[in-house]
Design a protein around this motif. Structure first.
Motif, PDB file in Angstrom:
ATOM      1  N   VAL A   9       0.836  -1.199   0.000  1.00  8.04           N
ATOM      2  CA  VAL A   9       0.000   0.000   0.000  1.00  8.04           C
ATOM      3  C   VAL A   9       0.872   1.250   0.000  1.00  8.04           C
ATOM      4  O   VAL A   9       0.631   2.196  -0.752  1.00  8.04           O
ATOM      5  N   ILE A  10       1.906   1.260   0.826  1.00  7.59           N
ATOM      6  CA  ILE A  10       2.778   2.428   0.880  1.00  7.59           C
ATOM      7  C   ILE A  10       3.442   2.669  -0.465  1.00  7.59           C
ATOM      8  O   ILE A  10       3.486   3.794  -0.953  1.00  7.59           O
ATOM      9  N   SER A  11       3.939   1.620  -1.109  1.00  3.39           N
ATOM     10  CA  SER A  11       4.581   1.813  -2.408  1.00  3.39           C
ATOM     11  C   SER A  11       3.568   2.218  -3.474  1.00  3.39           C
ATOM     12  O   SER A  11       3.876   3.005  -4.367  1.00  3.39           O
ATOM     13  N   ALA A  52     -12.105  12.874   0.633  1.00  5.96           N
ATOM     14  CA  ALA A  52     -11.936  12.465  -0.762  1.00  5.96           C
ATOM     15  C   ALA A  52     -10.477  12.288  -1.175  1.00  5.96           C
ATOM     16  O   ALA A  52     -10.206  11.685  -2.207  1.00  5.96           O
ATOM     17  N   TYR A  53      -9.532  12.774  -0.375  1.00  6.92           N
ATOM     18  CA  TYR A  53      -8.127  12.699  -0.762  1.00  6.92           C
ATOM     19  C   TYR A  53      -7.608  11.274  -0.902  1.00  6.92           C
ATOM     20  O   TYR A  53      -6.636  11.023  -1.586  1.00  6.92           O
ATOM     21  N   HIS A  54      -8.239  10.323  -0.262  1.00  5.89           N
ATOM     22  CA  HIS A  54      -7.737   8.954  -0.352  1.00  5.89           C
ATOM     23  C   HIS A  54      -8.624   8.050  -1.206  1.00  5.89           C
ATOM     24  O   HIS A  54      -8.292   6.885  -1.393  1.00  5.89           O
ATOM     25  N   THR A  55      -9.713   8.576  -1.723  1.00 10.85           N
ATOM     26  CA  THR A  55     -10.530   7.751  -2.605  1.00 10.85           C
ATOM     27  C   THR A  55      -9.817   7.640  -3.946  1.00 10.85           C
ATOM     28  O   THR A  55      -8.980   8.451  -4.285  1.00 10.85           O
ATOM     29  N   PHE A  57      -7.126   5.848  -6.221  1.00 14.20           N
ATOM     30  CA  PHE A  57      -6.009   4.907  -6.265  1.00 14.20           C
ATOM     31  C   PHE A  57      -5.627   4.310  -4.909  1.00 14.20           C
ATOM     32  O   PHE A  57      -5.489   3.094  -4.808  1.00 14.20           O
ATOM     33  N   PRO A  58      -5.418   5.109  -3.836  1.00 13.86           N
ATOM     34  CA  PRO A  58      -5.015   4.471  -2.574  1.00 13.86           C
ATOM     35  C   PRO A  58      -6.020   3.442  -2.064  1.00 13.86           C
ATOM     36  O   PRO A  58      -5.648   2.334  -1.697  1.00 13.86           O
ATOM     37  N   ASP A  59      -7.300   3.786  -2.081  1.00 16.65           N
ATOM     38  CA  ASP A  59      -8.307   2.845  -1.600  1.00 16.65           C
ATOM     39  C   ASP A  59      -8.466   1.659  -2.547  1.00 16.65           C
ATOM     40  O   ASP A  59      -8.646   0.519  -2.110  1.00 16.65           O
ATOM     41  N   ALA A  60      -8.379   1.915  -3.849  1.00 18.66           N
ATOM     42  CA  ALA A  60      -8.495   0.825  -4.827  1.00 18.66           C
ATOM     43  C   ALA A  60      -7.322  -0.144  -4.710  1.00 18.66           C
ATOM     44  O   ALA A  60      -7.501  -1.363  -4.787  1.00 18.66           O
ATOM     45  N   ALA A  61      -6.101   0.382  -4.526  1.00 16.43           N
ATOM     46  CA  ALA A  61      -4.925  -0.477  -4.380  1.00 16.43           C
ATOM     47  C   ALA A  61      -5.031  -1.322  -3.117  1.00 16.43           C
ATOM     48  O   ALA A  61      -4.680  -2.507  -3.115  1.00 16.43           O
ATOM     49  N   ALA A  62      -5.526  -0.725  -2.041  1.00 12.06           N
ATOM     50  CA  ALA A  62      -5.693  -1.471  -0.787  1.00 12.06           C
ATOM     51  C   ALA A  62      -6.731  -2.580  -0.963  1.00 12.06           C
ATOM     52  O   ALA A  62      -6.515  -3.715  -0.520  1.00 12.06           O
ATOM     53  N   LYS A  63      -7.818  -2.263  -1.612  1.00 14.14           N
ATOM     54  CA  LYS A  63      -8.872  -3.260  -1.834  1.00 14.14           C
ATOM     55  C   LYS A  63      -8.353  -4.414  -2.680  1.00 14.14           C
ATOM     56  O   LYS A  63      -8.594  -5.580  -2.380  1.00 14.14           O
ATOM     57  N   GLU A  64      -7.604  -4.092  -3.723  1.00 14.99           N
ATOM     58  CA  GLU A  64      -7.040  -5.122  -4.600  1.00 14.99           C
ATOM     59  C   GLU A  64      -6.073  -6.031  -3.839  1.00 14.99           C
ATOM     60  O   GLU A  64      -5.990  -7.225  -4.112  1.00 14.99           O
ATOM     61  N   ALA A  65      -5.368  -5.462  -2.879  1.00  9.84           N
ATOM     62  CA  ALA A  65      -4.417  -6.236  -2.077  1.00  9.84           C
ATOM     63  C   ALA A  65      -5.090  -6.954  -0.912  1.00  9.84           C
ATOM     64  O   ALA A  65      -4.435  -7.678  -0.170  1.00  9.84           O
ATOM     65  N   GLY A  66      -6.401  -6.750  -0.743  1.00 13.13           N
ATOM     66  CA  GLY A  66      -7.120  -7.391   0.351  1.00 13.13           C
ATOM     67  C   GLY A  66      -6.839  -6.763   1.698  1.00 13.13           C
ATOM     68  O   GLY A  66      -6.866  -7.437   2.724  1.00 13.13           O
ATOM     69  N   ILE A  67      -6.594  -5.466   1.694  1.00  7.24           N
ATOM     70  CA  ILE A  67      -6.257  -4.748   2.918  1.00  7.24           C
ATOM     71  C   ILE A  67      -7.417  -3.855   3.331  1.00  7.24           C
ATOM     72  O   ILE A  67      -8.009  -3.168   2.511  1.00  7.24           O
TER      73      ILE A  67
END
Length: 172
Positions: A9-11, A52-55, A57-67
């Motif tokens: 997530v950080i990367s 809205a600042y984290h909606t 890519f960050p939230d999508a990447a976390a969801k894809e990673a199961g986080i």
């Protein structure tokens, strides 16, 4: 596994052009039980413009990673007081995202709660590793005086600002 997902997530956030990510670790001494795939990220914001600042890519990447990624927003005006309480009380989030976080002195005087990131950069962030190896200035800026990297660096393009910047978009 938890650290691997957190670093993904950080990367991902860094790749999306985040300004600076400050990772913090340490065991939380509170009684809350936390799922292995749940992570809390705090960010310091200049104004309360909502969440809205984290909606995207960050939230999508976390969801894809199961986080399960939870965000803690701290206003800049409250940061000095909250920072002292966070460092003293140990109720730190798993990571910090943003330009305004901790000074090098604060990190070095609280080394027990901050995680050096070199091994994670080597293992999970090949593009950042390549940048740090090829750009001595970037590596020097990212490296603390004790030789460890506690925050992820970012380069920003120069943005020129002029006193009448908005007027150039007006029709005369």
């Amino acid at each position: 596994m938890r650290n691997r997902k957190m670093n993904y997530v950080i990367s991902a956030v860094l790749a999306a052009g985040s300004l600076l990510a400050m990772s913090c670790g340490g065991k939380k001494d509170n009684a809350k039980s936390k799922a292995a795939n749940a992570f809390e990220v705090a960010t310091v914001r200049w104004a309360d413009w909502g969440e809205a600042y984290h909606t995207g890519f960050p939230d999508a990447a976390a969801k894809e990673a199961g986080i399960d990624l939870q965000w803690r927003t701290i206003l800049n005006s409250d940061w000095a007081d909250k920072k002292a309480v966070l460092l003293a009380g140990g109720d730190l989030p798993d990571a910090f995202l943003g330009e305004i976080c901790f000074t090098e002195a604060e990190v070095l005087s609280n080394k027990g709660i901050f995680i050096p990131l070199e091994s994670y950069i080597d293992q999970y962030m090949p593009n950042l590793k390549k940048i740090l190896e090829s750009d001595g200035t970037m590596k020097a800026l990212a490296t603390s005086s004790d030789g460890h990297i506690y925050g992820l660096p970012a380069k920003k393009a120069l943005r020129l600002t002029v006193w009448n910047q908005m007027s150039q978009f007006q029709k005369y």
